[in-house]
Design a protein around this motif. Structure first.
Motif, PDB file in Angstrom:
ATOM      1  N   SER A 210      49.963  51.081  36.386  1.00  0.00           N
ATOM      2  CA  SER A 210      50.370  49.740  36.887  1.00  0.00           C
ATOM      3  C   SER A 210      49.288  48.823  36.150  1.00  0.00           C
ATOM      4  N   VAL A 211      49.723  47.446  35.991  1.00  0.00           N
ATOM      5  CA  VAL A 211      49.251  46.536  35.105  1.00  0.00           C
ATOM      6  C   VAL A 211      48.869  45.374  35.831  1.00  0.00           C
ATOM      7  N   VAL A 212      47.782  44.835  35.698  1.00  0.00           N
ATOM      8  CA  VAL A 212      47.182  43.586  36.208  1.00  0.00           C
ATOM      9  C   VAL A 212      47.212  42.438  35.167  1.00  0.00           C
ATOM     10  N   ALA A 213      47.959  41.449  35.245  1.00  0.00           N
ATOM     11  CA  ALA A 213      47.911  40.506  34.219  1.00  0.00           C
ATOM     12  C   ALA A 213      46.550  39.699  33.868  1.00  0.00           C
ATOM     13  N   PRO A 214      46.303  39.507  32.818  1.00  0.00           N
ATOM     14  CA  PRO A 214      45.115  38.958  32.400  1.00  0.00           C
ATOM     15  C   PRO A 214      44.895  37.654  33.383  1.00  0.00           C
ATOM     16  N   ARG A 215      43.397  37.433  33.651  1.00  0.00           N
ATOM     17  CA  ARG A 215      43.024  36.423  34.341  1.00  0.00           C
ATOM     18  C   ARG A 215      42.361  35.285  33.492  1.00  0.00           C
ATOM     19  N   PRO A 216      42.876  33.998  33.342  1.00  0.00           N
ATOM     20  CA  PRO A 216      42.117  33.039  32.652  1.00  0.00           C
ATOM     21  C   PRO A 216      40.779  32.794  33.081  1.00  0.00           C
ATOM     22  N   PRO A 217      40.066  32.510  32.058  1.00  0.00           N
ATOM     23  CA  PRO A 217      38.509  32.132  32.291  1.00  0.00           C
ATOM     24  C   PRO A 217      38.544  31.035  33.470  1.00  0.00           C
ATOM     25  N   ALA A 218      37.655  31.354  34.608  1.00  0.00           N
ATOM     26  CA  ALA A 218      37.389  30.256  35.457  1.00  0.00           C
ATOM     27  C   ALA A 218      36.399  29.357  34.967  1.00  0.00           C
ATOM     28  N   PRO A 219      36.465  27.967  35.455  1.00  0.00           N
ATOM     29  CA  PRO A 219      35.637  26.860  35.020  1.00  0.00           C
ATOM     30  C   PRO A 219      34.086  27.284  35.509  1.00  0.00           C
ATOM     31  N   HIS A 220      33.992  27.951  36.663  1.00  0.00           N
ATOM     32  CA  HIS A 220      32.739  28.486  37.131  1.00  0.00           C
ATOM     33  C   HIS A 220      32.828  29.906  37.489  1.00  0.00           C
ATOM     34  N   PRO A 221      32.033  30.986  37.142  1.00  0.00           N
ATOM     35  CA  PRO A 221      32.042  32.145  37.410  1.00  0.00           C
ATOM     36  C   PRO A 221      32.181  32.566  38.738  1.00  0.00           C
ATOM     37  N   GLU A 222      31.595  31.848  39.704  1.00  0.00           N
ATOM     38  CA  GLU A 222      31.636  32.137  41.049  1.00  0.00           C
ATOM     39  C   GLU A 222      32.875  31.988  41.704  1.00  0.00           C
ATOM     40  N   GLN A 223      33.964  31.112  40.890  1.00  0.00           N
ATOM     41  CA  GLN A 223      35.284  30.842  41.466  1.00  0.00           C
ATOM     42  C   GLN A 223      36.199  31.717  40.904  1.00  0.00           C
TER      43      GLN A 223
ATOM     44  N   ALA B 268      39.524  37.285  42.388  1.00  0.00           N
ATOM     45  CA  ALA B 268      39.383  38.952  42.257  1.00  0.00           C
ATOM     46  C   ALA B 268      40.948  39.328  41.822  1.00  0.00           C
ATOM     47  N   PRO B 269      40.779  40.503  41.238  1.00  0.00           N
ATOM     48  CA  PRO B 269      42.341  41.082  40.816  1.00  0.00           C
ATOM     49  C   PRO B 269      43.233  41.564  42.138  1.00  0.00           C
ATOM     50  N   ALA B 270      44.426  41.579  42.150  1.00  0.00           N
ATOM     51  CA  ALA B 270      45.315  41.912  43.162  1.00  0.00           C
ATOM     52  C   ALA B 270      45.013  43.428  43.556  1.00  0.00           C
ATOM     53  N   ALA B 271      44.758  44.119  42.403  1.00  0.00           N
ATOM     54  CA  ALA B 271      44.389  45.646  42.923  1.00  0.00           C
ATOM     55  C   ALA B 271      43.200  45.793  41.976  1.00  0.00           C
ATOM     56  N   SER B 272      42.372  46.755  42.768  1.00  0.00           N
ATOM     57  CA  SER B 272      41.158  47.133  42.077  1.00  0.00           C
ATOM     58  C   SER B 272      41.391  47.965  40.802  1.00  0.00           C
TER      59      SER B 272
END
Length: 574
Positions: free
Chosen positions: A214-227, A230-234
């Motif tokens: 199963s594949v999780v799509a790439p997450r775009p970099p957040a402007p602030h790391p704390e924001q 989390a991925p939909a599945a671990s």
């Protein structure tokens, strides 16, 4: 949860079977899983199909794998008389011993025993002062009620163990989750960010086509790391990459990281010409170049029937023999072929269960058959041995890219083109960037008369261009398809590019001669034929004709026309 039977103890949390002396009994993972299924279903008939579907979910295996697990369980339990696991008359097996379930985590009513079994339950002594009982307790009677509650605890105990015992939960594990991270742009090029985003998208699309993950799509970099969301599945694995620009080249480096250990399981690096005017082709080849390497490593890590589980461990002399015997297999000479075959046969004799050696030997034998390095009787024997080794390999490792790829090649070499299309499709379901599998699909389509489909498949392989060592094959395939479609002018540049990489056995020169002859360039055609004859002395129109078994009438008609063009260019008729 622990279970006791016939003096043995099955410890599920530790995934361990202990003998009457308390010592661990070694079992392969699949054998242990089958034993757990028997313990979960004592006294119930389990059919062969039910056992195979539970232990090898969504994977086709032969009954040999089932029988091997049964034999190992019987050996571990000392069941020489086959009384613990009985073969039912109608097929299937029954686990006949009584089971005691031990649980310390189940909250039972006070006074009920912590251990419940199929044996008589001993109730504690009744207190001197009779407590007030509810109506249902009074109706049942004191000691009988306690026994009933203890029985209920047994049920609760087994219910608590259900997540560990139910075959649809324990034996049908979810596929591993792979997260494709956003590609880091480290290029200092204004086009770099867009390139990196496109490559990540192409990698995600490719991995999403793999059947076993199963594949999780790439997450775009957040402007602030704390924001960062989390991925939909671990994820179990992450794919991380960086894009750089170095002089005239784009360079992509990617890593496959196992999350649980933090270990880098594979590293892939690919470069393409940055001056190429087609950025989409650049993106496709960069994604395919790293995707092919990472998909193959992921396949090794996740396939059913790993080396550790099935005894196919490649180490020491066998590993060295495989590496030496298969080095540059497509350019091996007849003299080296005999030495390589002996090395692999010796390695397989030393390690009969070595799947890697069996696959390598089959691949080498296919090379020998295609190059006519066997006499007719030896070729028949080699083909039979290759088929047996490959079928055994796929029983042990049904999702092995190496085994599937070699079997696809075997089916193509033996003119079983429809079957080869099926097996190649399975290969591409595990590595969508597999250029060799795409080439063999195109070859099958060509022999079945589907020339336009073959052309599209060869061109797709060229867009991926993985692995680069096989580049000449799909260039040759495109030229051959164009020639079969009576488009000699389009065929010429592809055949020329293929020969520039490798002239192979001389056959490409024969096809080039036919294309020149068709295009009216007769002098060039004659020169090409002479080069081909120099590489393959004794070639005639009779022995260069491809096998016609299982090919379409359309293919046979066009192939005859192409051979006539070769004769017109100077190929001896007989």
């Amino acid at each position: 949860m622990k279970f006791r039977f016939a003096g043995f103890e099955l410890d599920l949390p530790r995934a361990e079977l202990r003998g009457p002396d308390g010592a661990p009994v070694k079992l392969r993972p699949k054998t242990f899983e089958m034993l757990r299924l028997f313990v979960a279903n004592p006294g119930r008939l389990l059919s062969k199909q039910e056992l195979m579907e539970a232990v090898w979910p969504d994977v086709h295996v032969g009954e040999d794998s089932l029988f091997q697990c049964i034999r190992e369980i019987r050996t571990a339990l000392g069941d020489d008389r086959r009384q613990t696991i009985k073969l039912a008359s109608g097929g299937g097996y029954i686990f006949t011993v009584e089971i005691s379930a031990i649980s310390r985590d189940v909250n039972c009513p006070e006074g009920a025993p912590a251990v419940a079994s199929d044996l008589d339950v001993v109730a504690p002594a009744e207190p001197a002062t009779e407590p007030v009982r509810s109506s249902w307790f009074s109706a049942l009677g004191g000691r009988k009620a306690i026994t009933t509650v203890a029985g209920l605890c047994a049920i609760v105990g087994f219910a608590a163990a259900a997540p560990l015992l139910r075959s649809d939960l324990i034996f049908k594990r979810p596929p591993p989750v792979v997260e494709v991270m956003a590609i880091t742009d480290a290029s200092d090029d204004p086009r770099g960010a867009a390139m990196a985003a496109e490559i990540a998208g192409r990698l995600t699309d490719g991995f999403a086509r793999i059947d076993t993950i199963s594949v999780v799509a790439p997450r775009p970099p957040a402007p602030h790391p704390e924001q960062a969301a989390a991925p939909a599945a671990s994820p179990d694995f992450e794919i991380r990459g960086e894009l750089q620009r170095s002089g005239p080249s784009w360079i992509l480096r990617a890593r496959l990281v196992q999350i649980a250990t933090g270990k880098v399981q594979a590293v892939a690096t690919i470069s393409v010409d940055a001056d190429d005017r087609d950025p989409r082709l650049q993106q496709t080849r960069l994604a395919a170049g790293v995707g092919d390497v990472l998909a193959r490593r992921l396949n090794q890590l996740t396939e059913t029937g790993t080396a550790a589980a099935d005894g196919g461990i490649t180490a020491g002399g066998a590993k060295a023999a495989i590496e030496q015997a298969t080095a540059s297999i497509n350019s091996v000479t007849q003299e080296r072929f005999g030495m390589a075959q002996t090395m692999l046969q010796n390695a397989l004799a030393d390690q009969p269960d070595n799947i890697d050696a069996a696959v390598a030997l089959a691949a080498l034998q296919m090379r020998g058959i295609q190059m006519v390095w066997y006499n007719p009787d030896a070729a028949v024997a080699a083909e039979a041995q290759a088929a047996a080794n490959l079928e055994r390999a796929l029983r042990a490792k049904p999702n092995s890219i190496a085994a599937l790829e070699t079997y696809c090649r075997f089916l193509s070499a033996t003119n079983r083109f429809v079957e080869s299309l099926v097996i190649c499709a399975r290969t591409l379901g595990l590595d969508p960037w597999d250029g060799l599998a795409l080439y063999l699909v195109g070859l099958g389509q060509l022999h079945l008369g589907r020339f336009e489909d073959a052309l599209a498949t060869f061109q797709q392989a060229d867009r991926y261009d993985t692995p680069p060592v096989s580049r000449w094959t799909w260039l040759l395939g495109v030229g051959w398809a164009y020639l079969m479609m009576d488009r000699a002018d389009d065929a010429l540049p592809w055949l020329q590019r293929s020969i520039a990489i490798t002239a192979a056995t001389g056959r490409p020169y024969m096809l080039l001669a036919a294309a020149y002859q068709k295009a009216g360039q007769t002098e060039e055609a004659k020169a090409a034929i002479q080069k081909g004859l120099k590489m393959r002395p004794g070639t005639t129109a009779l022995n260069i004709a491809p096998p016609m078994k299982n090919t379409s009438p359309v293919y046979r008609e066009v192939a005859a026309q192409i051979i006539q063009l070769m004769v017109d260019a100077g190929l001896p008729a007989q």
